[in-house]
Motif scaffolding. Structure first.
Motif, mmCIF file in Angstrom:
data_model
loop_
_atom_site.group_PDB
_atom_site.id
_atom_site.type_symbol
_atom_site.label_atom_id
_atom_site.label_comp_id
_atom_site.label_asym_id
_atom_site.label_seq_id
_atom_site.Cartn_x
_atom_site.Cartn_y
_atom_site.Cartn_z
ATOM 1 N N GLY A 104 -11.923 -27.790 78.098
ATOM 2 C CA GLY A 104 -11.358 -26.541 78.587
ATOM 3 C C GLY A 104 -12.130 -25.344 78.078
ATOM 4 O O GLY A 104 -12.900 -25.437 77.114
ATOM 5 N N VAL A 105 -11.923 -24.206 78.710
ATOM 6 C CA VAL A 105 -12.579 -22.975 78.293
ATOM 7 C C VAL A 105 -12.266 -22.682 76.830
ATOM 8 O O VAL A 105 -13.149 -22.283 76.051
ATOM 9 N N ALA A 106 -11.025 -22.888 76.425
ATOM 10 C CA ALA A 106 -10.625 -22.603 75.046
ATOM 11 C C ALA A 106 -11.389 -23.465 74.046
ATOM 12 O O ALA A 106 -11.701 -23.013 72.938
ATOM 13 N N ASP A 107 -11.715 -24.709 74.424
ATOM 14 C CA ASP A 107 -12.479 -25.584 73.530
ATOM 15 C C ASP A 107 -13.864 -25.008 73.260
ATOM 16 O O ASP A 107 -14.352 -25.016 72.123
ATOM 17 N N VAL A 108 -14.507 -24.508 74.313
ATOM 18 C CA VAL A 108 -15.865 -23.972 74.169
ATOM 19 C C VAL A 108 -15.833 -22.667 73.380
ATOM 20 O O VAL A 108 -16.662 -22.443 72.487
ATOM 21 N N ILE A 109 -14.877 -21.809 73.687
ATOM 22 C CA ILE A 109 -14.776 -20.535 72.979
ATOM 23 C C ILE A 109 -14.504 -20.759 71.499
ATOM 24 O O ILE A 109 -15.076 -20.088 70.632
ATOM 25 N N ALA A 110 -13.661 -21.733 71.182
ATOM 26 C CA ALA A 110 -13.355 -22.015 69.780
ATOM 27 C C ALA A 110 -14.591 -22.525 69.044
ATOM 28 O O ALA A 110 -14.847 -22.146 67.896
ATOM 29 N N ALA A 111 -15.362 -23.383 69.693
ATOM 30 C CA ALA A 111 -16.576 -23.897 69.058
ATOM 31 C C ALA A 111 -17.579 -22.773 68.829
ATOM 32 O O ALA A 111 -18.206 -22.689 67.765
ATOM 33 N N ALA A 112 -17.726 -21.897 69.812
ATOM 34 C CA ALA A 112 -18.657 -20.782 69.662
ATOM 35 C C ALA A 112 -18.201 -19.827 68.564
ATOM 36 O O ALA A 112 -19.007 -19.351 67.753
ATOM 37 N N ALA A 113 -16.905 -19.567 68.509
ATOM 38 C CA ALA A 113 -16.374 -18.640 67.507
ATOM 39 C C ALA A 113 -16.561 -19.169 66.094
ATOM 40 O O ALA A 113 -16.727 -18.394 65.143
ATOM 41 N N ALA A 114 -16.558 -20.484 65.938
ATOM 42 C CA ALA A 114 -16.705 -21.068 64.613
ATOM 43 C C ALA A 114 -18.069 -20.780 63.998
ATOM 44 O O ALA A 114 -18.235 -20.868 62.774
ATOM 45 N N LEU A 115 -19.046 -20.419 64.815
ATOM 46 C CA LEU A 115 -20.363 -20.067 64.287
ATOM 47 C C LEU A 115 -20.343 -18.767 63.489
ATOM 48 O O LEU A 115 -21.304 -18.475 62.770
ATOM 49 N N ALA A 116 -19.278 -18.002 63.602
ATOM 50 C CA ALA A 116 -19.187 -16.764 62.832
ATOM 51 C C ALA A 116 -19.191 -17.038 61.339
ATOM 52 O O ALA A 116 -19.568 -16.169 60.542
ATOM 53 N N HIS A 117 -18.774 -18.234 60.953
ATOM 54 C CA HIS A 117 -18.680 -18.580 59.527
ATOM 55 C C HIS A 117 -19.455 -19.845 59.185
ATOM 56 O O HIS A 117 -19.189 -20.487 58.175
ATOM 57 N N ALA A 118 -20.387 -20.223 60.046
ATOM 58 C CA ALA A 118 -21.165 -21.439 59.810
ATOM 59 C C ALA A 118 -22.520 -21.315 60.493
ATOM 60 O O ALA A 118 -22.732 -20.440 61.332
ATOM 61 N N ASP A 119 -23.428 -22.213 60.135
ATOM 62 C CA ASP A 119 -24.733 -22.276 60.780
ATOM 63 C C ASP A 119 -24.751 -23.280 61.921
ATOM 64 O O ASP A 119 -25.590 -23.195 62.824
ATOM 65 N N ALA A 120 -23.832 -24.237 61.855
ATOM 66 C CA ALA A 120 -23.748 -25.278 62.873
ATOM 67 C C ALA A 120 -22.301 -25.686 63.063
ATOM 68 O O ALA A 120 -21.526 -25.717 62.105
ATOM 69 N N VAL A 121 -21.955 -25.993 64.298
ATOM 70 C CA VAL A 121 -20.604 -26.449 64.632
ATOM 71 C C VAL A 121 -20.729 -27.756 65.399
ATOM 72 O O VAL A 121 -21.438 -27.833 66.402
ATOM 73 N N LEU A 122 -20.028 -28.782 64.937
ATOM 74 C CA LEU A 122 -20.008 -30.084 65.589
ATOM 75 C C LEU A 122 -18.609 -30.376 66.105
ATOM 76 O O LEU A 122 -17.623 -30.176 65.390
ATOM 77 N N GLY A 123 -18.532 -30.875 67.322
ATOM 78 C CA GLY A 123 -17.263 -31.315 67.876
ATOM 79 C C GLY A 123 -17.200 -32.828 67.866
ATOM 80 O O GLY A 123 -17.930 -33.488 68.621
ATOM 81 N N PRO A 124 -16.385 -33.427 67.025
ATOM 82 C CA PRO A 124 -16.346 -34.891 66.940
ATOM 83 C C PRO A 124 -15.824 -35.525 68.226
ATOM 84 O O PRO A 124 -14.954 -34.966 68.908
ATOM 85 N N ALA A 125 -16.349 -36.689 68.541
ATOM 86 C CA ALA A 125 -15.812 -37.519 69.613
ATOM 87 C C ALA A 125 -15.067 -38.696 68.987
ATOM 88 O O ALA A 125 -15.406 -39.137 67.886
ATOM 89 N N GLU A 126 -14.070 -39.193 69.675
ATOM 90 C CA GLU A 126 -13.238 -40.252 69.114
ATOM 91 C C GLU A 126 -14.012 -41.529 68.820
ATOM 92 O O GLU A 126 -13.608 -42.323 67.972
ATOM 93 N N ASP A 127 -15.144 -41.733 69.513
ATOM 94 C CA ASP A 127 -15.908 -42.965 69.320
ATOM 95 C C ASP A 127 -16.911 -42.881 68.169
ATOM 96 O O ASP A 127 -17.700 -43.800 67.951
ATOM 97 N N GLY A 128 -16.874 -41.767 67.430
ATOM 98 C CA GLY A 128 -17.786 -41.617 66.309
ATOM 99 C C GLY A 128 -18.998 -40.765 66.599
ATOM 100 O O GLY A 128 -19.796 -40.486 65.696
ATOM 101 N N GLY A 129 -19.149 -40.344 67.844
ATOM 102 C CA GLY A 129 -20.228 -39.443 68.211
ATOM 103 C C GLY A 129 -19.774 -37.993 68.179
ATOM 104 O O GLY A 129 -18.840 -37.643 67.448
ATOM 105 N N TRP A 130 -20.412 -37.154 68.968
ATOM 106 C CA TRP A 130 -19.971 -35.757 69.072
ATOM 107 C C TRP A 130 -20.155 -35.272 70.502
ATOM 108 O O TRP A 130 -21.021 -35.746 71.235
ATOM 109 N N TRP A 131 -19.283 -34.320 70.880
ATOM 110 C CA TRP A 131 -19.320 -33.815 72.248
ATOM 111 C C TRP A 131 -19.974 -32.441 72.348
ATOM 112 O O TRP A 131 -20.363 -32.014 73.443
ATOM 113 N N THR A 132 -20.094 -31.731 71.244
ATOM 114 C CA THR A 132 -20.785 -30.446 71.266
ATOM 115 C C THR A 132 -21.501 -30.218 69.953
ATOM 116 O O THR A 132 -21.065 -30.698 68.893
#
Length: 207
Positions: A104-132
């Motif tokens: 959803g749009v909110a998922d992407v905005i939240a991931a982007a906003a998290a960069l305000a306090h980090a150098d990298a943002v990872l979105g975990p996937a349930e299978d052990g990978g990552w989606w963003t």
């Protein structure tokens, strides 16, 4: 912030092969096409300096998007090249794939906003990978070719590689990749109004 979508052309027999069975290669390709369309719609709705389709195969850029071809031998190399080939001075980059049509749009905005306090943002996937993966400096993606992809510990290894580079890494929401038929059912149930969900329902009705 710029946005990247890593996607493979939805050709029968080349995409979502783990959906077969129960679906045919053509039906799996139809689901892949719907997933791409849903993801494009979401990313188009997110404010961004630029949007780029990073394509494998004959897949046209959506209106208002740029397009580059994927390059590299493995997924890690292709991901690193996507960041490198689109890098803009002083502009952060957020990449997603075509495997989370429930995004959803909110998922992407939240991931982007998290960069305000980090150098990298990872979105975990349930299978052990990552989606963003979002990077304040796209050059940090140079660690990705050394990370085993499509593994149950890909997320953990990616986070470790980024941390070893000296980056502050944070996480965002966990999503489920669509690889198998149960994954497809779960993604459709999460957002029933998507093209993906409607396509899946139509396939069941026709079966």
């Amino acid at each position: 912030m710029q946005l990247l979508l890593l996607a493979k052309a939805p050709l029968p027999g080349r995409v979502k092969t783990r959906l077969c069975p129960p679906w045919t290669p053509q039906q799996a390709a139809d689901l892949a096409a719907a997933a791409i369309a849903d993801t494009v719609e979401v990313l188009t709705a997110v404010p961004a300096a630029a949007r780029t389709l990073v394509a494998d195969g004959p897949l046209a850029a959506p209106p208002g998007w740029a397009r580059i071809a994927q390059r590299g031998d493995g997924l890690g190399e292709r991901l690193a090249a996507a960041f490198a080939d689109t890098a803009r001075p002083g502009v952060a980059t957020l990449l997603v794939g075509m495997d989370t049509p429930q995004l959803g749009v909110a998922d992407v905005i939240a991931a982007a906003a998290a960069l305000a306090h980090a150098d990298a943002v990872l979105g975990p996937a349930e299978d052990g990978g990552w989606w963003t993966l979002a990077l304040r400096d796209p050059a940090a993606a140079a660690v990705l070719p050394a990370v085993p992809m499509s593994s149950s510990d890909t997320f953990a290894r990616t986070r470790a590689a980024l941390t070893a580079r000296g980056l502050r890494v944070t996480t965002t929401a966990t999503l489920r990749d669509v690889d198998t038929a149960p994954d497809a059912d779960a993604a459709a149930a999460a957002r029933p109004g998507t093209r993906f969900a409607r396509t899946l329902t139509a396939l069941r009705t026709a079966a």
